[in-house]
Design an enzyme around this catalytic site. Structure first.
Site, short mmCIF file in Angstrom:
data_model
loop_
_atom_site.label_atom_id
_atom_site.label_comp_id
_atom_site.label_asym_id
_atom_site.label_seq_id
_atom_site.Cartn_x
_atom_site.Cartn_y
_atom_site.Cartn_z
CE LYS A 138 -2.25 -0.76 3.82
NZ LYS A 138 -1.59 -2.01 4.27
NE ARG B 283 8.15 -4.09 5.75
CZ ARG B 283 6.92 -3.77 6.14
NH1 ARG B 283 6.04 -3.29 5.28
NH2 ARG B 283 6.56 -3.97 7.40
NE ARG C 59 8.33 -2.08 10.49
CZ ARG C 59 7.06 -1.76 10.19
NH1 ARG C 59 6.81 -0.96 9.16
NH2 ARG C 59 6.06 -2.25 10.89
NE ARG D 108 3.04 -5.71 11.31
CZ ARG D 108 3.84 -5.29 10.31
NH1 ARG D 108 4.98 -5.91 10.09
NH2 ARG D 108 3.50 -4.27 9.57
NE ARG E 63 -2.65 1.61 9.65
CZ ARG E 63 -1.38 1.66 10.04
NH1 ARG E 63 -1.08 1.46 11.31
NH2 ARG E 63 -0.42 1.89 9.17
#
Length: 219
Positions: free
Chosen positions: A15, A130, A163, A174, A90
């Site tokens: 996104k 990532r 991260r 998550r 969200r």
């Protein structure tokens, strides 16, 4: 009629990349909730001071604070030609808050909700690979979108970081949160005729091509 876009989808679906591309292409403000909060904290605004107290304690910023930040931003003159929201809403609660904000603006808004559809197993693979630049924030993926030079940002030449929550275990947690809080937005916007779906299980360029076809813009 002012055109606005929000993006829905699980963590790691792409996104953020596509919101930036779309905002740049359409010359619309890219309104990122996280960046807005950090800006208010840095400038020590009233909202920023309140938000910092929660962040410093490791707590979520209350929806009332987030909503105030979004509302103040959408009232800016540059949003009258349209805007791209990133990271909001969200939850159903936030979606209802956004509706109230839009209805109270002094211009009419036509909202498109873009849902990025992608299998969870693909996302887990994406998340563990990532990396991001600690200086400019640019996002890479070691498999699908690697930097030109190994583990260095293309723009800043700074070593990329992973991260702490980009692990398989954390990713699955998550997704559980996403299923509980954010996934209901798909039905919410479908029932209102606002939802458009894009296949996010493609290369970035192909997702972009499908996105612009889906929302019927020319590039």
């Amino acid at each position: 009629m002012t055109k606005a876009f929000i993006f829905l989808g699980p963590p790691g679906c792409g996104k953020g990349t596509q919101t930036e591309l779309l905002a740049k292409e359409l010359k619309l403000p890219h309104i990122d909730t996280g960046s807005l909060l950090r800006k208010n904290i840095k400038e020590e605004t009233e909202i920023g001071i309140i938000a910092k107290k929660f962040i410093d304690k490791g707590q979520l910023v209350p929806i009332e604070v987030v909503t105030s930040v979004i509302e103040n931003r959408l009232k800016s003159s540059d949003c009258k030609n349209g805007f791209v929201l990133d990271g909001f809403p969200r939850s159903l609660e936030q979606a209802h808050s956004l509706n109230k904000i839009i209805n109270n603006l002094d211009f009419k808004v036509e909202l498109d909700a873009i849902y990025f559809d992608i299998p969870v197993e693909v996302l887990v693979e994406r998340l563990v690979n990532r990396r991001s630049c600690p200086k400019c924030g640019k996002i890479y993926n070691l498999k699908t979108n690697p930097p030109k030079n190994q583990n260095l940002c293309d723009d800043c030449n700074v070593e990329l970081i992973q991260r702490k929550d980009d692990t398989k275990e954390t990713a699955l947690l998550r997704f559980e949160t996403y299923d509980k809080e954010t996934r209901p937005l798909i039905g919410f916007y479908t029932s209102r005729g606002n939802l458009k779906t894009v296949n996010a299980n493609q290369a970035i360029e192909d997702v972009w091509d499908e996105l612009i076809q889906t929302i019927k813009i020319r590039v």
